[in-house]
Design a protein around this motif. Sequence first.
Motif, PDB file in Angstrom:
ATOM      1  N   LEU A 170       1.088  -1.262   0.109  1.00  0.00           N
ATOM      2  CA  LEU A 170      -0.076  -0.025   0.212  1.00  0.00           C
ATOM      3  C   LEU A 170       0.833   1.288   0.053  1.00  0.00           C
ATOM      4  CD1 LEU A 170      -2.944  -0.959   2.315  1.00  0.00           C
ATOM      5  CD2 LEU A 170      -2.902  -1.102  -0.096  1.00  0.00           C
ATOM      6  N   GLU A 171       1.905   1.230   0.664  1.00  0.00           N
ATOM      7  CA  GLU A 171       2.850   2.475   0.643  1.00  0.00           C
ATOM      8  C   GLU A 171       3.354   2.584  -0.906  1.00  0.00           C
ATOM      9  OE1 GLU A 171       7.345   3.602   2.232  1.00  0.00           O
ATOM     10  OE2 GLU A 171       6.618   1.788   3.078  1.00  0.00           O
ATOM     11  N   GLY A 172       3.409   1.471  -1.396  1.00  0.00           N
ATOM     12  CA  GLY A 172       4.192   1.630  -2.924  1.00  0.00           C
ATOM     13  C   GLY A 172       3.241   2.210  -3.767  1.00  0.00           C
ATOM     14  N   MET A 173       1.548   1.651  -3.565  1.00  0.00           N
ATOM     15  CA  MET A 173       0.575   2.137  -4.256  1.00  0.00           C
ATOM     16  C   MET A 173       0.327   3.526  -4.210  1.00  0.00           C
ATOM     17  SD  MET A 173      -1.877  -1.135  -3.865  1.00  0.00           S
ATOM     18  CE  MET A 173      -3.079  -0.615  -5.325  1.00  0.00           C
ATOM     19  N   ASP A 174       0.227   3.926  -2.774  1.00  0.00           N
ATOM     20  CA  ASP A 174       0.224   5.419  -2.523  1.00  0.00           C
ATOM     21  C   ASP A 174       1.261   6.138  -2.996  1.00  0.00           C
ATOM     22  OD1 ASP A 174      -1.694   4.614  -0.554  1.00  0.00           O
ATOM     23  OD2 ASP A 174      -0.198   5.060   1.065  1.00  0.00           O
ATOM     24  N   TRP A 175       2.336   5.795  -3.459  1.00  0.00           N
ATOM     25  CA  TRP A 175       3.455   6.699  -4.091  1.00  0.00           C
ATOM     26  C   TRP A 175       3.040   6.638  -5.876  1.00  0.00           C
ATOM     27  CZ3 TRP A 175       6.539   5.639  -8.441  1.00  0.00           C
ATOM     28  CH2 TRP A 175       7.325   6.561  -8.674  1.00  0.00           C
ATOM     29  N   LEU A 176       2.647   5.527  -6.076  1.00  0.00           N
ATOM     30  CA  LEU A 176       2.094   5.595  -7.670  1.00  0.00           C
ATOM     31  C   LEU A 176       0.980   6.418  -7.867  1.00  0.00           C
ATOM     32  CD1 LEU A 176       2.443   1.745  -8.180  1.00  0.00           C
ATOM     33  CD2 LEU A 176       3.903   3.520  -9.183  1.00  0.00           C
ATOM     34  N   ARG A 177       0.017   6.334  -6.755  1.00  0.00           N
ATOM     35  CA  ARG A 177      -1.163   7.342  -6.989  1.00  0.00           C
ATOM     36  C   ARG A 177      -0.732   8.841  -7.048  1.00  0.00           C
ATOM     37  NH1 ARG A 177      -3.272   7.367  -1.478  1.00  0.00           N
ATOM     38  NH2 ARG A 177      -1.550   8.731  -1.120  1.00  0.00           N
TER      39      ARG A 177
END
Length: 315
Positions: A170-177
């Motif tokens: 989720l941390e990675g997805m937050d960055w991609l978002r």
Amino acid sequence: MKDLDQGTPGKFLDPARTAKGEPRARVALTNPETLWFNTGTLCNIACVNCYIESSPQNDRLVYLSAADVRDYLAQLEERAWPAREIGFTGGEPFMNPQIIEMLRAALDTGREVLVLTNAMRPMMRKRVREGIAALNADFPGKLTFRISVDHWSARHHDAERGAGAFAKTLEGMDWLRDAGVTMTVAGRTVWGETEAEARAGYARLYAERGYPIDAADPGQTVLFPEMDARVDVPEITTACWGILGKSPDSVMCASSRMVVRRKGADAPAVLACTLLPYDEEFELGTTLQEAERDVALNHPHCAKFCVLGGASCSA
């Protein structure tokens, strides 16, 4: 050799005939729309049921190089394949030190590029994040990341991928978002819930995190069936197309091929299927021209995952 148990004696042995002696279904490469590159089987984690057995130790498929990728992209043009998409999978693609260069080479062809990733630490290194941001700026709308989120809850996801894996993804997805990178999700259907319940769970997760992903769209939230070669499944005969009301063109090997480099091999090889990286029967040669021949559906994954499950690794 295929990893089959003793519950399926005689099945999936003869590429021409089933155990009952019926003609086995074959699939021609009628619409080569996706070329996959397996960047290597090394991964930062070891999942419980990884179909390719990726781990921090598994290097049966070693790293492809950017030169390898460029060579096959040139072959793509020479063979005039109508490919609309280039896919990258692993292992974890961001373990490969040349992944950003590979992605740029693929994007330079003007095609859409799909990357399958767990969005964890390898992707979150500063150099990699800078590379992703630059690619997304240079090729707007062409780059998509499909994130492995086995379940919408930390409990089930971490049971497969290890304690704390859900939070790191989720941390990675937050960055991609926040970087404006297009995301989709790949989940699994092994939790005893209905598809509607699963999609509702993902919808809640996306809403909570502000992810612009449609949980109801099977192209944006892909739910894969379990791939267990030990489970008894029917063999697919030529008569099955009519019985099931399906066309061979709907099966993944009608539209895609995957490039890998085996440990110790002199050159990369082209495989019929992204799901069968170790089965020599599905290795078609070293060039795209050699890989244009048809494929016998001679593995349980062909039946359960592709024909009966109707799944595809492409976008």
